[in-house]
Design a protein around this motif. Structure first.
Motif, PDB file in Angstrom:
ATOM      1  N   SER A   1       0.837  -1.208   0.000  1.00 29.79           N
ATOM      2  CA  SER A   1       0.000   0.000   0.000  1.00 29.79           C
ATOM      3  C   SER A   1       0.870   1.255   0.000  1.00 29.79           C
ATOM      4  CB  SER A   1      -0.905   0.025   1.230  1.00 29.79           C
ATOM      5  OG  SER A   1      -1.700  -1.125   1.276  1.00 29.79           O
ATOM      6  N   PHE A   2       1.940   1.191   0.777  1.00 28.06           N
ATOM      7  CA  PHE A   2       2.860   2.321   0.875  1.00 28.06           C
ATOM      8  C   PHE A   2       3.439   2.664  -0.497  1.00 28.06           C
ATOM      9  CE2 PHE A   2       7.385   3.444   1.147  1.00 28.06           C
ATOM     10  CZ  PHE A   2       7.321   4.648   1.817  1.00 28.06           C
ATOM     11  N   ALA A   3       3.908   1.639  -1.204  1.00 28.50           N
ATOM     12  CA  ALA A   3       4.533   1.881  -2.507  1.00 28.50           C
ATOM     13  C   ALA A   3       3.525   2.453  -3.494  1.00 28.50           C
ATOM     14  CB  ALA A   3       5.142   0.586  -3.043  1.00 28.50           C
ATOM     15  N   LEU A   4       2.319   1.904  -3.493  1.00 31.63           N
ATOM     16  CA  LEU A   4       1.290   2.423  -4.393  1.00 31.63           C
ATOM     17  C   LEU A   4       1.001   3.896  -4.093  1.00 31.63           C
ATOM     18  CD1 LEU A   4      -1.478  -0.322  -4.757  1.00 31.63           C
ATOM     19  CD2 LEU A   4       0.028   0.611  -6.520  1.00 31.63           C
ATOM     20  N   ALA A   5       0.794   4.185  -2.803  1.00 39.50           N
ATOM     21  CA  ALA A   5       0.443   5.552  -2.407  1.00 39.50           C
ATOM     22  C   ALA A   5       1.573   6.513  -2.727  1.00 39.50           C
ATOM     23  CB  ALA A   5       0.122   5.592  -0.917  1.00 39.50           C
ATOM     24  N   LEU A   6       2.793   6.110  -2.403  1.00 39.24           N
ATOM     25  CA  LEU A   6       3.924   7.000  -2.635  1.00 39.24           C
ATOM     26  C   LEU A   6       4.128   7.203  -4.133  1.00 39.24           C
ATOM     27  CD1 LEU A   6       6.153   8.587  -1.175  1.00 39.24           C
ATOM     28  CD2 LEU A   6       7.661   6.650  -1.581  1.00 39.24           C
ATOM     29  N   GLY A   7       4.000   6.122  -4.895  1.00 38.98           N
ATOM     30  CA  GLY A   7       4.158   6.242  -6.348  1.00 38.98           C
ATOM     31  C   GLY A   7       3.160   7.237  -6.923  1.00 38.98           C
ATOM     32  N   LEU A   8       1.912   7.105  -6.498  1.00 40.09           N
ATOM     33  CA  LEU A   8       0.875   8.032  -6.963  1.00 40.09           C
ATOM     34  C   LEU A   8       1.198   9.464  -6.533  1.00 40.09           C
ATOM     35  CD1 LEU A   8      -2.596   6.349  -6.337  1.00 40.09           C
ATOM     36  CD2 LEU A   8      -1.767   7.371  -8.458  1.00 40.09           C
ATOM     37  N   ALA A   9       1.599   9.609  -5.275  1.00 38.11           N
ATOM     38  CA  ALA A   9       1.871  10.950  -4.751  1.00 38.11           C
ATOM     39  C   ALA A   9       3.050  11.580  -5.487  1.00 38.11           C
ATOM     40  CB  ALA A   9       2.155  10.892  -3.251  1.00 38.11           C
ATOM     41  N   VAL A  10       4.047  10.771  -5.812  1.00 33.91           N
ATOM     42  CA  VAL A  10       5.205  11.292  -6.544  1.00 33.91           C
ATOM     43  C   VAL A  10       4.773  11.732  -7.937  1.00 33.91           C
ATOM     44  CG1 VAL A  10       7.359  10.607  -7.654  1.00 33.91           C
ATOM     45  CG2 VAL A  10       6.977  10.055  -5.259  1.00 33.91           C
TER      46      VAL A  10
ATOM     47  N   ALA B   1       0.752  12.028   1.707  1.00 35.20           N
ATOM     48  CA  ALA B   1       2.089  12.248   1.162  1.00 35.20           C
ATOM     49  C   ALA B   1       2.130  13.368   0.124  1.00 35.20           C
ATOM     50  CB  ALA B   1       2.608  10.953   0.533  1.00 35.20           C
ATOM     51  N   LEU B   2       0.959  13.672  -0.442  1.00 33.45           N
ATOM     52  CA  LEU B   2       0.945  14.576  -1.595  1.00 33.45           C
ATOM     53  C   LEU B   2       1.479  15.981  -1.281  1.00 33.45           C
ATOM     54  CD1 LEU B   2       0.023  14.903  -4.545  1.00 33.45           C
ATOM     55  CD2 LEU B   2      -2.192  15.656  -3.685  1.00 33.45           C
ATOM     56  N   THR B   3       1.033  16.558  -0.163  1.00 35.10           N
ATOM     57  CA  THR B   3       1.293  17.970   0.090  1.00 35.10           C
ATOM     58  C   THR B   3       2.775  18.350   0.080  1.00 35.10           C
ATOM     59  OG1 THR B   3      -0.505  17.617   1.638  1.00 35.10           O
ATOM     60  CG2 THR B   3       0.283  19.860   1.374  1.00 35.10           C
ATOM     61  N   PRO B   4       3.630  17.684   0.861  1.00 36.94           N
ATOM     62  CA  PRO B   4       5.027  18.144   0.856  1.00 36.94           C
ATOM     63  C   PRO B   4       5.710  17.933  -0.497  1.00 36.94           C
ATOM     64  CG  PRO B   4       4.813  16.127   2.137  1.00 36.94           C
ATOM     65  CD  PRO B   4       3.432  16.579   1.806  1.00 36.94           C
ATOM     66  N   ILE B   5       5.326  16.881  -1.203  1.00 33.34           N
ATOM     67  CA  ILE B   5       5.968  16.639  -2.498  1.00 33.34           C
ATOM     68  C   ILE B   5       5.562  17.726  -3.486  1.00 33.34           C
ATOM     69  CG2 ILE B   5       6.174  14.999  -4.407  1.00 33.34           C
ATOM     70  CD1 ILE B   5       5.679  12.757  -2.420  1.00 33.34           C
TER      71      ILE B   5
ATOM     72  N   ALA C   1       3.447   9.096   4.057  1.00 34.47           N
ATOM     73  CA  ALA C   1       2.777   7.982   3.380  1.00 34.47           C
ATOM     74  C   ALA C   1       2.698   6.787   4.324  1.00 34.47           C
ATOM     75  CB  ALA C   1       3.510   7.607   2.097  1.00 34.47           C
ATOM     76  N   LEU C   2       3.792   6.552   5.045  1.00 30.77           N
ATOM     77  CA  LEU C   2       3.794   5.419   5.983  1.00 30.77           C
ATOM     78  C   LEU C   2       2.755   5.646   7.082  1.00 30.77           C
ATOM     79  CD1 LEU C   2       5.208   2.739   6.629  1.00 30.77           C
ATOM     80  CD2 LEU C   2       6.668   4.002   8.195  1.00 30.77           C
ATOM     81  N   THR C   3       2.753   6.872   7.638  1.00 33.45           N
ATOM     82  CA  THR C   3       1.748   7.181   8.663  1.00 33.45           C
ATOM     83  C   THR C   3       0.342   6.935   8.116  1.00 33.45           C
ATOM     84  OG1 THR C   3       3.209   8.905   9.478  1.00 33.45           O
ATOM     85  CG2 THR C   3       0.958   8.953  10.278  1.00 33.45           C
ATOM     86  N   GLY C   4       0.107   7.424   6.908  1.00 36.40           N
ATOM     87  CA  GLY C   4      -1.215   7.279   6.302  1.00 36.40           C
ATOM     88  C   GLY C   4      -1.628   5.822   6.166  1.00 36.40           C
ATOM     89  N   VAL C   5      -0.700   5.006   5.671  1.00 33.28           N
ATOM     90  CA  VAL C   5      -1.018   3.584   5.480  1.00 33.28           C
ATOM     91  C   VAL C   5      -1.356   2.951   6.827  1.00 33.28           C
ATOM     92  CG1 VAL C   5      -0.063   1.331   4.894  1.00 33.28           C
ATOM     93  CG2 VAL C   5       0.340   3.280   3.388  1.00 33.28           C
ATOM     94  N   VAL C   6      -0.497   3.165   7.809  1.00 34.39           N
ATOM     95  CA  VAL C   6      -0.682   2.490   9.091  1.00 34.39           C
ATOM     96  C   VAL C   6      -1.967   2.956   9.773  1.00 34.39           C
ATOM     97  CG1 VAL C   6       0.295   2.092  11.364  1.00 34.39           C
ATOM     98  CG2 VAL C   6       1.776   2.080   9.365  1.00 34.39           C
ATOM     99  N   VAL C   7      -2.225   4.270   9.734  1.00 41.18           N
ATOM    100  CA  VAL C   7      -3.440   4.779  10.369  1.00 41.18           C
ATOM    101  C   VAL C   7      -4.676   4.188   9.691  1.00 41.18           C
ATOM    102  CG1 VAL C   7      -4.855   6.852  10.627  1.00 41.18           C
ATOM    103  CG2 VAL C   7      -2.461   6.890  11.297  1.00 41.18           C
TER     104      VAL C   7
END
Ligand code: ADP
Ligand code: MG
Lengths: 270, 259, 264
Positions: free
Chosen positions: B69-78, B136-140, B193-199
């Motif tokens: 999930s982390f990789a998917l979310a981060l990939g999308l956010a990037v 993850a989106l905002t800071p990127i 992104a990690l926080t988001g996934v875990v929460v």
């Protein structure tokens, strides 16, 4: 929202006493927000999206009135606010002295740096379930989550602020016979204030997050509890009202701290 | 130089010492009956439980589910964050059009909209990824935007003096100049992104570290719960440190020596 | 072919935080002959950079005109190259990459880019440092890179805005000598902004003295010292005479500036 966002950037651009003329970027922002709201309003009516899932601005507006008039809104808001401010106050009381200690004593810093940084970086929210085990499903576990969320940004930034203080300034003050206390009160405190406020601003975000996550996870009352209730009942309009209330709260606090930060920074000589 | 090595060693020794002390104290307060092990478990019990979860494969399954999930979310956010950030950094109108929404995103805790995502996407990976993506989106986005927008004016002028076109300035000056700022944004994004996934996993999932923390919490099994908690903390530290390393590498040319 | 003609040049800027305009330079007339080395001196803020950048095509001309070899300047062009201060090197590119940069931007078609860049790097004496990054070089070396980057595109006119302004006095003197050596190999038309009087005399065929408010040409002094020049002429009587004249000019300007400030 658009007004605030753009005017922050525009300040200082026009100093003359000319008639106010909106900047291009302000107009674009307003148009963009207007288009969003119009689309949101008409899309369900035109059958582009299922209104059951998106609601509509007009419905949300009506729901907001209902919620404020008869939904125990103030009861739930008071619970969440109490959790927030208790946790945050505790965090302030603990984190600033701790940050000062760590910023001024190298040994203390070396000792505590690894666990501190780990908890600053890692999602402290994972501790929520264990806090619930310890403290129960009532307000105490939320206060603890807020406390943990707010603690580390303030400690880390206070620490950084203490270390940022100009050593030349300290040496100069010492050469004029300033005592350690003088140095602390006259140089370290004003010097690190902007950094501390930055920490507080970051902490506000994490603390609001903490309240919401804590209440969503398990609770009997509070804004997060209401979010859950209306989510399961598919009352998207009311759900959005509560989500917007939380957002507005976070936004207001952040803007306030940021304004304070801005004022403090301008006092500081570059 | 000597001083530097000395200090670093001192930091290492004291840091290790403090971690060891914490673990020892943790064990002792239970052994001496000061705290009930039901509440905080013990290092020994956690270690036992770690071996169990390692052997039955559940730890690895949960780590992989979280990382997926982390990789998917981060990939999308990037992709979205850097893409939109570049557009906003280059075209003022795009920035102005997005600004109100970004400001809203800054101040709104994304999880408040979690029930909405459940309504839209149901329980499971799509909602988890959506929440982590928004985290993850905002800071990127913000870092990419500021990197491109604040292109060094001296460099830009020098490029123009050699006849550079806007295309050249974007790809040869603004973009390479923004790399360190964008990587810094990525570092923040990774943590979020990690926080988001875990929460999101805490709230509802059928695998993942957050899920197993919540699951063992419901069973009131502190020993078991500690394993995924420690795993999440370690994962956060490792991922962020990795990005810090990349950041230092890409930032190397920023060092200015006044000689 | 590459002579510069500046006619009644005026350039207006916007005042900070307002819509009002002010003239940074006005009524400037100046001719620079082909192959001439001309320096511009004047107190800080008198419009030297503005004048130079307008020749480079980097600031908009408000009044008057500039022609180079008969062609009117409307923007940057391959016939001119600018040497800036060292902040204008790309920090993420090596020496070679930086010297190639100008060629890449110009879509250089005169052969292999790397070969052309390397020959310029050799010319400025940095052959051993081709794959160093700017932050690994001294200030003087960075300016050699800047000069190499400008020369690589083989311009007809070389424009330099205080290229040695950030260097210490000793390095500065060495770089002056180096610049002359390089310049004398093919005598490009050169316009050189400086606030260092000795540097201006040592390098130039003509020195343009500028005054302020708005920036204007006060006097053009012809420096008829023989070439090639060696450091010895710094102590010659004629050199000292030029120095005295220039000092008097600049001192008068400073006094004027003081007066302006009090009036304001
Ligand atoms: N881009 C600009 N916008 C507005 N004013 C400028 C700009 N560049 C320079 N100026 C002003 O124009 C005047 C001349 O500047 P400049 O040509 O840089 O002087 P010099 O190079 O002789 O020090 C100064 O008053 C300066 O503040
Ligand atoms: Mg200048």
């Amino acid at each position: 929202m658009a007004m605030v966002a753009t005017s922050a950037r525009d300040t200082g651009k026009t100093g003359t006493a000319k008639a106010w003329r909106p900047a291009r970027s302000t107009i674009v922002s307003i148009v963009s927000v207007a288009v969003f709201f119009i689309l949101w309003q008409v899309a369900p009516d035109l059958g582009w999206v299922n209104g059951r899932f998106t609601s509509q601005p007009s419905q949300v507006f009506l729901a907001a009135i209902e919620v404020l008039l008869n939904d125990d809104f103030f009861y739930h808001a008071r619970i969440s606010l109490t959790e927030f401010f208790l946790g945050f106050a505790l965090a302030l009381v603990v984190s600033i002295p701790l940050g000062v200690l760590l910023g001024t004593s190298q040994t203390a810093r070396y000792l505590i740096d690894p666990p501190l940084m780990a908890l600053y970086i890692a999602p402290t929210l994972v501790l929520l379930p264990i806090l619930v085990v310890w403290l129960g499903i009532g307000m105490a576990s939320k206060v603890a989550v807020v406390f943990l969320g707010a603690l580390f940004p303030i400690v880390v930034n206070t620490m950084a602020g203490m270390r940022e203080a100009d050593p030349k300034l300290i040496r100069a003050a010492r050469s004029f016979g300033a005592s350690r206390l003088d140095v602390f009160v006259r140089i370290l405190v004003p010097g690190s204030l902007p950094s501390i406020l930055t920490g507080i601003r970051l902490a506000v975000g994490r603390a609001v997050l903490g309240v919401v996550v804590g209440e969503l996870f398990v609770s009997q009352a509070g804004i997060g509890y209401q979010l859950n209730t209306y989510g399961s009942a598919m009352r998207i309009d009311r759900l959005l009202v509560y989500a917007l209330v939380v957002s507005a709260f976070g936004y207001t606090l952040t803007v306030l701290v940021r304004a304070l930060e801005g004022r403090v920074r301008t006092w500081r000589p570059e | 130089m000597m001083m530097d090595i000395f200090m670093r060693r001192q930091a290492l020794i004291l840091g290790t010492l403090s971690l060891v002390t914490i673990v020892v104290l943790w064990q002792l307060v239970v052994d001496f009956g000061i705290v009930n092990p039901f509440f905080i478990s013990t290092p020994g019990a956690v270690w036992q439980e770690f071996l169990v979860q390692l052997n039955d494969g559940s730890l690895l399954t949960n780590i992989l589910a979280t990382l997926y999930s982390f990789a998917l979310a981060l990939g999308l956010a990037v992709a979205v964050g850097i893409g939109l950030g570049m557009l906003s950094g280059w075209f003022q109108d795009v920035e102005a059009a997005l600004e109100p929404f970004i400001w809203f995103k800054y101040s709104a805790p994304t999880v408040a909209f979690y029930p909405l995502f459940i309504a839209w996407l149901g329980y499971g990976t799509p909602t988890i990824v959506a929440i982590a993506f928004l985290f993850a989106l905002t800071p990127i986005y913000a870092n990419t935007l500021s990197g491109i927008k604040n292109v060094d004016r001296d460099l830009k002028r020098a490029a123009i003096s050699f006849g550079a076109r806007p295309y050249d300035i974007f790809f040869r000056v603004a973009l390479p100049g923004s790399v360190p700022v964008i990587v810094a944004g990525l570092r923040l994004g990774v943590g979020r992104a990690l926080t988001g996934v875990v929460v999101a996993e805490l709230f509802g999932a059928n695998a993942g570290l957050g899920y197993s923390i919540a699951y063992y919490a419901q069973m009131l099994q502190t020993n078991r719960m500690m394993v995924p908690i420690v795993a999440v903390i370690l994962l956060g530290v490792i991922l962020t440190q990795a990005l810090s390393y990349v950041e230092k590498k890409t930032d190397a040319w920023r060092v200015t020596h006044d000689n | 072919m590459a002579e510069i003609e500046i006619r009644n040049l005026g350039i207006d800027y916007r005042k900070p935080n307002s819509d009002e305009l002010f003239a940074a330079v006005d009524n400037v007339n100046l001719s620079v002959g082909e192959g001439e080395f001309v320096s511009i001196v004047g107190s800080s803020g008198c419009g030297k950079s503005t004048l130079l950048l307008s020749v480079a095509g980097l600031v908009k001309i408000t009044r008057g005109s500039i022609t180079i070899g008969g062609k009117t300047v409307t923007g940057p062009g391959p016939d001119r190259a600018v040497v800036f201060q060292d902040a204008s090197l790309l920090p993420w590119r090596t020496v070679l990459g930086n010297v190639r940069f100008g060629l890449e931007m110009q879509r250089w078609t005169g052969g292999d880019l790397t070969k052309q860049a390397m020959s310029m790097i050799k010319l400025v004496g940095l052959a051993r440092f081709a794959d160093y990054y700017p932050h690994q070089l001294s200030g003087g070396m960075r300016q050699r890179v800047n000069i190499a980057r400008a020369l690589a595109v083989d311009p007809e006119v070389l424009l330099m805005d205080e290229p040695f302004g950030a260097l210490d006095a000793q390095t500065r003197e060495i770089m002056g000598g180096e610049l002359l050596r390089i310049w004398e190999s093919d005598k490009k038309t050169a316009l050189f902004v400086t606030h260092d009087i000795d540097e201006a005399i040592f390098l130039s065929d003509k020195i343009v003295v500028m005054g302020r408010n708005p920036g204007h040409v006060k006097e053009v002094i012809t420096v008829d010292l023989p070439r090639p020049r060696t450091p010895e002429i710094l102590d010659s009587e004629r050199f000292t005479e030029f120095r005295r004249r220039l000092r008097a000019h600049l001192a008068a300007d400073m006094a004027g500036m003081h007066f302006m400030e009090e009036a304001a």
